[in-house]
Design an enzyme around this catalytic site. Sequence first.
Site, PDB file in Angstrom:
ATOM      1  N   GLU A  92       0.745  -0.969  -0.001  1.00 39.08           N
ATOM      2  CA  GLU A  92       0.106  -0.091  -0.086  1.00 39.08           C
ATOM      3  C   GLU A  92       0.955   1.111   0.013  1.00 39.08           C
ATOM      4  O   GLU A  92       0.510   2.494   0.508  1.00 39.08           O
ATOM      5  CB  GLU A  92      -0.751   0.152   1.107  1.00 39.08           C
ATOM      6  N   TYR A  93       2.105   1.186  -0.635  1.00 38.60           N
ATOM      7  CA  TYR A  93       2.825   2.343  -0.812  1.00 38.60           C
ATOM      8  C   TYR A  93       2.485   3.541  -1.201  1.00 38.60           C
ATOM      9  O   TYR A  93       2.645   4.812  -0.606  1.00 38.60           O
ATOM     10  CB  TYR A  93       4.082   1.815  -1.550  1.00 38.60           C
ATOM     11  N   HIS A  94       1.708   3.471  -2.355  1.00 36.11           N
ATOM     12  CA  HIS A  94       0.861   4.463  -2.888  1.00 36.11           C
ATOM     13  C   HIS A  94       0.095   5.457  -1.738  1.00 36.11           C
ATOM     14  O   HIS A  94      -0.277   6.689  -2.159  1.00 36.11           O
ATOM     15  CB  HIS A  94      -0.267   4.163  -3.817  1.00 36.11           C
ATOM     16  N   VAL A  95      -0.330   5.062  -0.708  1.00 36.72           N
ATOM     17  CA  VAL A  95      -1.390   5.826   0.376  1.00 36.72           C
ATOM     18  C   VAL A  95      -0.625   5.836   1.630  1.00 36.72           C
ATOM     19  O   VAL A  95      -0.933   6.289   2.730  1.00 36.72           O
ATOM     20  CB  VAL A  95      -2.625   5.025   0.546  1.00 36.72           C
TER      21      VAL A  95
END
Length: 391
Positions: free
Chosen positions: A210-213
């Site tokens: 969930e790196y993008h958040v």
Amino acid sequence: MKRIVFITGTRADYGKLKALIKSIEKTDGLEAYIYVSGMHLLKTFGSTYNEILKDKYQNVHIAYGLANSKNMSYNLGDVICNFTGYVTNIRPDMIVVHGDRIDALAGAVVGALNNIRVAHIEGGELSGTIDESIRHAISKLAHIHLVCNEDAKNRLIQLGEEEKRIYILGSPDIDIMNSNLLPDLQTVKTRYDIDFDNYGIFMYHPVTTEYHVVNRNIKTILSAIEKTKYNYIIIYPNNDFGSEIIINEYKKIESNPKFRIFPSVRFESFLTLLKNAQFVIGNSSAGIRETSIYGIPSIDIGSRQTGRYNVKTAQNIQHVNESMDEIIDAIGRIHHYRKTGSLFGSGNSADRFIEILKNEDIWKINIQKNFVDITFEETNDKIENIADCKF
């Protein structure tokens, strides 16, 4: 003399291994070796290899030459290469690994490919994220399983592991948690310059999938806890992909008197702070396991600990999403969640560990593993037993 090598890559797994290492150093016929790698070597995270050196073991190897890039697969390969050279020199009888980190995976790979017995501590558990895949991969490479409870044992049997290879050990850090070795609270507060009395402990790790958040989530959480009446002890995340985003947000609030932020805290000192905290919040496994031993309310945020407890029956845990309103509401309810109860052992893991190692059967276990098929009916029974567990 049996040579037992322990590999530790993080402050968390060292806390689990410490009681076991110390028990070996007191036992005739057994010799402990400690290979220190990974997060321990990083200055950003407190250079925690120094804490291991302070414990004055007889045989400690600090793997200073490791790369520690931001790429987990690259780091895994680097540890495998370095650790291979180490075990070639030491020639151990057993490699002990813990949990679900890449250092443990490296130890299991090296042991399996070099016909050295691998003992895996806390296999058969659910981690969430990529860690769970790593944990189960380690279990398939390991020759001996030292699990916390019957539920973990049943999961390993589902994975095709032979029951005779599985020993119930409990969670080894409980030995230290229940001991008289912890410093008193005032000593810890003085050492770490903590000047407030009522506090929560906040620990939040990146979820690599969930790196993008990560950036949005950590900003939301910090804004939420800042609005509450509590002070907070904040401890840096592990060094997974995305940790730099979290640390950058911590640096922005360093001057806020509500927060005391630390790259790391010595294990025994952390336990004292935990024992006296109003609550724990974040997504660390300590909020699931260690809090239950002391009966400390815990607020678990997000998906990282998915599957590690039953959200409907958890005694001391609330689950929330990365939502400001949900977090603030949960903090307001913590007084309902001060309940004790653990499914992870009773504090005698070190004695049990020595008992296992002193049993000749452990050294007769075949290096060659075979997958054990179970019938459809047996599989359903195991699944139903696990589903009925109350966390």
